[in-house]
Design a protein around this motif. Structure first.
Motif, PDB file in Angstrom:
ATOM      1  N   ARG A   1     -13.197  65.098  40.892  1.00 21.75           N
ATOM      2  CA  ARG A   1     -11.898  65.171  41.575  1.00 21.75           C
ATOM      3  C   ARG A   1     -10.816  64.585  40.677  1.00 21.75           C
ATOM      4  NH1 ARG A   1     -15.910  64.316  45.087  1.00 21.75           N
ATOM      5  NH2 ARG A   1     -15.939  65.643  46.919  1.00 21.75           N
ATOM      6  N   PRO A   2      -9.552  64.866  40.971  1.00 21.03           N
ATOM      7  CA  PRO A   2      -8.475  64.316  40.148  1.00 21.03           C
ATOM      8  C   PRO A   2      -8.491  62.788  40.179  1.00 21.03           C
ATOM      9  CG  PRO A   2      -7.597  65.815  41.839  1.00 21.03           C
ATOM     10  CD  PRO A   2      -9.050  65.705  42.082  1.00 21.03           C
ATOM     11  N   GLY A   3      -8.301  62.151  39.047  1.00 26.83           N
ATOM     12  CA  GLY A   3      -8.268  60.696  38.988  1.00 26.83           C
ATOM     13  C   GLY A   3      -9.616  60.035  39.162  1.00 26.83           C
ATOM     14  N   GLU A   4     -10.681  60.835  39.085  1.00 29.13           N
ATOM     15  CA  GLU A   4     -12.027  60.297  39.280  1.00 29.13           C
ATOM     16  C   GLU A   4     -12.814  60.404  37.974  1.00 29.13           C
ATOM     17  OE1 GLU A   4     -15.706  61.064  42.404  1.00 29.13           O
ATOM     18  OE2 GLU A   4     -14.739  62.776  41.474  1.00 29.13           O
ATOM     19  N   ALA A   5     -13.568  59.351  37.644  1.00 27.73           N
ATOM     20  CA  ALA A   5     -14.410  59.400  36.456  1.00 27.73           C
ATOM     21  C   ALA A   5     -15.865  59.432  36.899  1.00 27.73           C
ATOM     22  CB  ALA A   5     -14.157  58.177  35.581  1.00 27.73           C
ATOM     23  N   VAL A   6     -16.546  60.506  36.550  1.00 25.75           N
ATOM     24  CA  VAL A   6     -17.958  60.604  36.933  1.00 25.75           C
ATOM     25  C   VAL A   6     -18.827  60.638  35.680  1.00 25.75           C
ATOM     26  CG1 VAL A   6     -17.506  61.757  39.116  1.00 25.75           C
ATOM     27  CG2 VAL A   6     -17.841  63.128  37.075  1.00 25.75           C
TER      28      VAL A   6
ATOM     29  N   ARG B   1       5.605  67.611  22.480  1.00 31.25           N
ATOM     30  CA  ARG B   1       4.295  67.412  23.097  1.00 31.25           C
ATOM     31  C   ARG B   1       3.392  66.548  22.202  1.00 31.25           C
ATOM     32  NH1 ARG B   1       1.591  66.194  27.232  1.00 31.25           N
ATOM     33  NH2 ARG B   1      -0.577  66.841  27.194  1.00 31.25           N
ATOM     34  N   VAL B   2       3.418  66.815  20.889  1.00 33.68           N
ATOM     35  CA  VAL B   2       2.608  66.035  19.953  1.00 33.68           C
ATOM     36  C   VAL B   2       2.969  64.550  20.052  1.00 33.68           C
ATOM     37  CG1 VAL B   2       2.266  65.540  17.506  1.00 33.68           C
ATOM     38  CG2 VAL B   2       2.121  67.891  18.312  1.00 33.68           C
ATOM     39  N   LEU B   3       4.259  64.268  20.072  1.00 36.48           N
ATOM     40  CA  LEU B   3       4.674  62.863  20.111  1.00 36.48           C
ATOM     41  C   LEU B   3       4.270  62.199  21.426  1.00 36.48           C
ATOM     42  CD1 LEU B   3       8.170  63.051  18.409  1.00 36.48           C
ATOM     43  CD2 LEU B   3       5.960  62.394  17.420  1.00 36.48           C
ATOM     44  N   GLU B   4       4.392  62.946  22.495  1.00 37.30           N
ATOM     45  CA  GLU B   4       4.013  62.427  23.808  1.00 37.30           C
ATOM     46  C   GLU B   4       2.528  62.052  23.829  1.00 37.30           C
ATOM     47  OE1 GLU B   4       4.576  63.974  28.441  1.00 37.30           O
ATOM     48  OE2 GLU B   4       4.506  65.408  26.813  1.00 37.30           O
ATOM     49  N   VAL B   5       1.687  62.957  23.307  1.00 41.24           N
ATOM     50  CA  VAL B   5       0.247  62.732  23.318  1.00 41.24           C
ATOM     51  C   VAL B   5      -0.149  61.582  22.380  1.00 41.24           C
ATOM     52  CG1 VAL B   5      -1.927  63.772  22.592  1.00 41.24           C
ATOM     53  CG2 VAL B   5      -0.424  65.004  24.147  1.00 41.24           C
ATOM     54  N   LEU B   6       0.482  61.515  21.203  1.00 41.92           N
ATOM     55  CA  LEU B   6       0.185  60.419  20.280  1.00 41.92           C
ATOM     56  C   LEU B   6       0.424  59.088  20.975  1.00 41.92           C
ATOM     57  CD1 LEU B   6       1.598  61.260  16.750  1.00 41.92           C
ATOM     58  CD2 LEU B   6      -0.780  61.191  17.495  1.00 41.92           C
TER      59      LEU B   6
ATOM     60  N   PRO C   1      -3.193  70.577  25.472  1.00 41.45           N
ATOM     61  CA  PRO C   1      -2.840  71.627  26.437  1.00 41.45           C
ATOM     62  C   PRO C   1      -2.532  71.102  27.832  1.00 41.45           C
ATOM     63  CG  PRO C   1      -5.002  72.026  25.409  1.00 41.45           C
ATOM     64  CD  PRO C   1      -4.619  70.630  25.105  1.00 41.45           C
ATOM     65  N   GLY C   2      -2.527  69.775  28.012  1.00 38.21           N
ATOM     66  CA  GLY C   2      -2.237  69.228  29.337  1.00 38.21           C
ATOM     67  C   GLY C   2      -3.351  69.464  30.338  1.00 38.21           C
TER      68      GLY C   2
ATOM     69  N   VAL D   1     -12.247  52.921  22.561  1.00 38.64           N
ATOM     70  CA  VAL D   1     -12.238  54.306  23.034  1.00 38.64           C
ATOM     71  C   VAL D   1     -12.536  54.380  24.540  1.00 38.64           C
ATOM     72  CG1 VAL D   1     -13.356  56.562  22.782  1.00 38.64           C
ATOM     73  CG2 VAL D   1     -12.767  55.239  20.755  1.00 38.64           C
ATOM     74  N   LEU D   2     -13.480  53.557  25.000  1.00 38.81           N
ATOM     75  CA  LEU D   2     -13.808  53.559  26.432  1.00 38.81           C
ATOM     76  C   LEU D   2     -12.606  53.107  27.260  1.00 38.81           C
ATOM     77  CD1 LEU D   2     -17.433  52.080  26.395  1.00 38.81           C
ATOM     78  CD2 LEU D   2     -16.741  54.465  26.621  1.00 38.81           C
ATOM     79  N   ASN D   3     -11.924  52.079  26.790  1.00 37.83           N
ATOM     80  CA  ASN D   3     -10.740  51.610  27.512  1.00 37.83           C
ATOM     81  C   ASN D   3      -9.662  52.688  27.547  1.00 37.83           C
ATOM     82  OD1 ASN D   3     -11.839  49.116  28.123  1.00 37.83           O
ATOM     83  ND2 ASN D   3     -11.008  48.114  26.299  1.00 37.83           N
ATOM     84  N   LEU D   4      -9.512  53.397  26.427  1.00 36.99           N
ATOM     85  CA  LEU D   4      -8.518  54.476  26.379  1.00 36.99           C
ATOM     86  C   LEU D   4      -8.840  55.554  27.422  1.00 36.99           C
ATOM     87  CD1 LEU D   4      -6.197  56.146  25.164  1.00 36.99           C
ATOM     88  CD2 LEU D   4      -7.801  56.971  23.433  1.00 36.99           C
ATOM     89  N   LEU D   5     -10.100  55.950  27.497  1.00 30.72           N
ATOM     90  CA  LEU D   5     -10.475  56.990  28.462  1.00 30.72           C
ATOM     91  C   LEU D   5     -10.180  56.534  29.890  1.00 30.72           C
ATOM     92  CD1 LEU D   5     -13.813  58.288  26.889  1.00 30.72           C
ATOM     93  CD2 LEU D   5     -11.671  59.558  27.119  1.00 30.72           C
ATOM     94  N   LYS D   6     -10.464  55.268  30.170  1.00 27.81           N
ATOM     95  CA  LYS D   6     -10.178  54.748  31.515  1.00 27.81           C
ATOM     96  C   LYS D   6      -8.687  54.775  31.808  1.00 27.81           C
ATOM     97  CE  LYS D   6     -12.580  51.591  33.472  1.00 27.81           C
ATOM     98  NZ  LYS D   6     -13.583  50.571  33.879  1.00 27.81           N
ATOM     99  N   ASP D   7      -7.889  54.403  30.813  1.00 29.33           N
ATOM    100  CA  ASP D   7      -6.432  54.420  30.996  1.00 29.33           C
ATOM    101  C   ASP D   7      -5.936  55.826  31.301  1.00 29.33           C
ATOM    102  OD1 ASP D   7      -6.343  51.759  30.514  1.00 29.33           O
ATOM    103  OD2 ASP D   7      -5.723  51.937  28.413  1.00 29.33           O
ATOM    104  N   LEU D   8      -6.525  56.822  30.620  1.00 31.02           N
ATOM    105  CA  LEU D   8      -6.068  58.197  30.817  1.00 31.02           C
ATOM    106  C   LEU D   8      -6.365  58.666  32.236  1.00 31.02           C
ATOM    107  CD1 LEU D   8      -7.167  59.734  27.397  1.00 31.02           C
ATOM    108  CD2 LEU D   8      -4.838  59.224  28.150  1.00 31.02           C
ATOM    109  N   VAL D   9      -7.536  58.268  32.740  1.00 31.71           N
ATOM    110  CA  VAL D   9      -7.889  58.639  34.110  1.00 31.71           C
ATOM    111  C   VAL D   9      -6.866  58.043  35.072  1.00 31.71           C
ATOM    112  CG1 VAL D   9      -9.595  58.293  35.941  1.00 31.71           C
ATOM    113  CG2 VAL D   9     -10.338  58.889  33.624  1.00 31.71           C
ATOM    114  N   LYS D  10      -6.539  56.773  34.820  1.00 36.19           N
ATOM    115  CA  LYS D  10      -5.642  56.076  35.727  1.00 36.19           C
ATOM    116  C   LYS D  10      -4.192  56.564  35.585  1.00 36.19           C
ATOM    117  CE  LYS D  10      -4.511  51.508  35.866  1.00 36.19           C
ATOM    118  NZ  LYS D  10      -4.860  50.410  34.999  1.00 36.19           N
ATOM    119  N   ASN D  11      -3.711  56.633  34.348  1.00 44.11           N
ATOM    120  CA  ASN D  11      -2.292  56.942  34.147  1.00 44.11           C
ATOM    121  C   ASN D  11      -1.947  58.408  34.333  1.00 44.11           C
ATOM    122  OD1 ASN D  11      -2.185  54.270  33.506  1.00 44.11           O
ATOM    123  ND2 ASN D  11      -2.157  54.598  31.287  1.00 44.11           N
ATOM    124  N   LEU D  12      -2.869  59.288  33.946  1.00 44.00           N
ATOM    125  CA  LEU D  12      -2.550  60.712  34.026  1.00 44.00           C
ATOM    126  C   LEU D  12      -3.230  61.385  35.216  1.00 44.00           C
ATOM    127  CD1 LEU D  12      -2.963  61.727  30.251  1.00 44.00           C
ATOM    128  CD2 LEU D  12      -0.915  60.925  31.417  1.00 44.00           C
ATOM    129  N   GLY D  13      -4.055  60.618  35.947  1.00 45.66           N
ATOM    130  CA  GLY D  13      -4.767  61.216  37.074  1.00 45.66           C
ATOM    131  C   GLY D  13      -5.770  62.272  36.651  1.00 45.66           C
TER     132      GLY D  13
END
Ligand SMILES: Nc1ncnc2c1ncn2[C@@H]1O[C@H](COP(=O)(O)OP(=O)(O)OP(=O)(O)O)[C@@H](O)[C@H]1O
Ligand SMILES: Nc1ncnc2c1ncn2[C@@H]1O[C@H](COP(=O)(O)OP(=O)(O)O)[C@@H](O)[C@H]1O
Ligand code: SF4
Ligand SMILES: [Mg+2]
Ligand SMILES: [Mg+2]
Lengths: 331, 279
Positions: free
Chosen positions: B49-54, B141-146, B179-180, B201-213
């Motif tokens: 689901r959105p915002g969920e890490a499985v 978009r590149v700058l946003e993602v960086l 690609p969003g 890297v693990l912390n980054l992935l968690k942040d992405l789940v939280k911040n970008l849903g």
């Protein structure tokens, strides 16, 4: 085999390994007693494999060694290639990370083991083959009598690694060097292989140099640990002390980054502690303590002067070591 | 099999497979013999689901990577359905398939082999936009993602060999984000990295789940790594999902044999120091 029990399995002094103006190992010293087990830990690129290859006399083209490596009554640094080659597999041997590339792909695995036995012990073919089957059984390899006839690509990664260990142990070496022996294996297989290596080394009374970036493996297998950073040992001592009470900030960082099941929040909100930044490239090492750009405790002194290892049993090359339990931090 | 609903069940899954099976044909034993088959996925149900890490764990060869090939639509299942946003991706129209392709992105284990060594990082990042024919202000978009992955923009001019493994994995994650996507599938994204870098890297992935849903599917061998990153884990063995649960429950009360084997394989510094790690 007659060994002088007072003589260490290996004694490395001021080892420097370089190629032209690139130095991968910058003055490393350690001693492993007969039957002792030392772990060498550090991030990739810290010089662990180069240290191992220097000990084995297997450095890549263009790389050379300074300092001394005392083993079995000789200094390996001054030995000829031929003398070194006659020792490999006999008095010291090595297990590599990737068994597929270190086994001969076109020879049956049994033949590869028995030829090591024949070369070093002068045993006849029949005896060597019988010993090979016996050794493979000790490694818990299934259907050893048939498996001797397999080629490396016909068996699983875990089985190949056990073949490598069997080969390394065949002649009861004084020292076994294992460089990331289970990194390429599945976790469940990893534990089986470690257990086997553990028992086999113990049964033979060999000394072990275990190289890995995996701290739990060192905690499980070794009595001493040396922590390497940017080509130098930054902390060395008994595993129990170093892991329970690290004094160097890099060691602390490694221990803290370790995921454990003990401190996981129920809602998945846990965060891992990480060491910021990365290992500096060899050609652009910072002055002073090489860890200073990543260290939370760095001062001007750290940026200017290189700390050396002290002379105590537990030693850290650090200007501001973490406090021992029950001691106030050094200034 | 324990059932858990750590997530409000009313939130509709973004990406889902239902009763999915896949069969591969192996080489014939002899010229006239039948071609043996291997059921690599066996009636799998799985959803994010959105915002969920499985998490998805399992021994080597259990079918994890094969399942990701179905989840990303690179392979069509023999039986069962793959649904994106409630619509079957193999039955829906071309427009839906295009949306699905762009919305589900993958990060692989070894960033060194997944990035073209001859391409500057900036060019690599634009690759997915080009191949998916996505219009818009690419430079912005590149700058946003960086920024989302915590990399500096001077990375764009450099080549992969100039980066450490951890930085490269960030770049690979950045490329997957270009690609969003709404769902990120990470197949052993830290196995090739050092512990200290794994944490970044693990912390980054968690942040992405939280911040970008984002929805995250995180695959690994190692249950303790998965436990940090996800709130619900499926255990695979021989092509089946044999157990689903919260990471800590699986760790403390594993039911299936495969889960017990994975829990038993976890080595920790503490058990090592206590002298019973290899017992
Ligand atoms: N193209 C294929 N043809 C035949 N068999 C295949 C194919 N791809 C995968 N398999 C088999 O399917 C099973 C599942 O493989 P898969 O790659 O999904 O495992 P995995 O769980 O990702 O393993 P690992 O942890 O080693 O990556 C294995 O038995 C594998 O040998
Ligand atoms: N064959 C080689 N040629 C050139 N440089 C090398 C070679 N092997 C290793 N190095 C360099 O030597 C340093 C130490 O590497 P290595 O001993 O392999 O590290 P570790 O085993 O700790 O990961 C690294 O900077 C690495 O890039
Ligand atoms: S010497 Fe300084 S920079 Fe290096 S580890 Fe110690 S406190 Fe940190
Ligand atoms: Mg190495
Ligand atoms: Mg896989």
């Amino acid at each position: 085999m007659q060994t002088n029990s007072a003589r260490p399995a290996i004694e490395v002094r001021d080892l420097v390994v370089g190629n032209g103006d690139v130095t991968a190992v910058r003055g490393v010293s350690f001693t492993i007693p007969q039957g002792g087990r030392m772990g060498l830990v550090g991030e990739s690129g810290s010089g662990k494999s180069m240290t191992a290859l220097a000990l084995m006399g297997l450095l890549p083209m263009g790389w050379s060694t300074r300092g001394s490596i005392l083993h079995d009554g000789v200094d390996l640094v001054t030995q000829s290639d031929r003398a070194l080659s006659s020792r490999r597999g006999r008095t010291l041997s090595m297990v590599f990370q990737d068994p597929l590339s270190s086994l001969n792909p076109v020879r049956r695995v049994g033949d590869q083991i028995s030829s090591v036995i024949r070369r070093h012990t002068g045993a006849d073919k029949r005896t060597a083959e019988a010993q090979t089957v016996e050794l493979m059984k000790q490694m818990n390899l299934p259907r050893a009598e048939q498996l001797v006839r397999a080629y490396p690509h016909e068996i699983s990664g875990g089985q190949r690694q056990r073949i490598m260990i069997a080969m390394a142990l065949a002649c009861y070496p004084q020292l076994i060097i294992a460089d990331e022996p289970t990194t390429a294996l599945d976790v469940t297989v990893q534990k089986q292989v470690l257990r086997l290596l553990n028992g086999a080394v113990r049964d033979r009374g060999s000394a072990l140099l275990m190289i890995t970036h995996d701290l739990p493996i060192i905690a499980a297998m070794c009595d001493t640990v040396a922590v390497m950073y940017a080509g130098r040992i930054v902390e060395i001592g008994p595993v129990q002390e170093v892991f329970r009470n690290p004094r160097h900030h890099y060691t602390r960082g490694l221990l803290d980054s370790q995921p454990t099941m003990d401190n996981i929040a129920l809602d998945g909100s846990s965060r891992l502690v990480s060491i910021p930044g990365m290992v500096p490239p060899l050609h652009a090492l910072p002055t002073g303590c090489a860890f200073n750009p990543r260290c939370p405790a760095a001062t001007d002194k750290c940026r200017e002067q290189m700390p050396e290892l002290g002379a105590e049993a537990l030693r850290a090359a650090c200007w501001h070591p973490l406090a021992k339990v029950g001691e106030v931090a050094a200034q | 099999m324990s059932t858990v609903t750590p997530f409000p069940a009313e939130v509709r899954p973004l990406l889902e497979v239902r009763q999915l099976s896949q069969v591969y044909h192996l080489n014939r034993q002899n010229l006239f013999g039948p071609r043996p088959t291997l059921k690599v996925l066996d009636t799998i149900d799985f959803a994010v689901r959105p915002g969920e890490a499985v998490g998805l764990v399992g021994e080597s060869g259990s079918g994890k990577t094969t399942l990701t090939r179905m989840l990303t639509g690179v392979e069509k299942p023999r039986e069962g359905q793959v649904l994106y946003d409630g619509v079957d991706v193999w039955l829906g129209g071309e427009a839906h398939r295009k949306l699905f392709r762009r919305s589900v992105q993958v990060v692989l284990q070894n960033p060194r082999s997944s990035l073209d060594p001859r391409m500057r990082v900036g060019t690599s990042l634009l690759e997915p936009l080009r191949s998916l024919r996505i219009e818009g202000d690419h430079a912005a978009r590149v700058l946003e993602v960086l920024d989302q992955v915590g990399l500096d923009k001077n990375a764009l001019e450099r080549f992969p060999h100039e980066f450490s493994g951890g930085q490269l994995q960030r770049i690979a994650i950045a490329r997957a984000l270009m690609p969003g996507p709404k769902v990120l599938i990470a197949d052993e994204p830290v196995s090739a990295l050092d512990v200290s870098i794994q944490a970044q890297v693990l912390n980054l992935l968690k942040d992405l789940v939280k911040n970008l849903g984002l929805g995250l599917v995180f695959i690994a061998h190692d249950l303790s790594v998965v436990a940090y990153t996800t709130s619900r884990v499926s255990v695979m063995s021989a092509g089946k999902i044999v157990e689903v649960g919260k990471p800590l429950d699986l760790f403390n009360r594993p039911q299936a044999d495969a889960t017990k084997a994975l829990v038993g394989a976890i080595l920790s510094v503490e058990s090592g120091l206590a002298g019973n790690a290899l017992a």
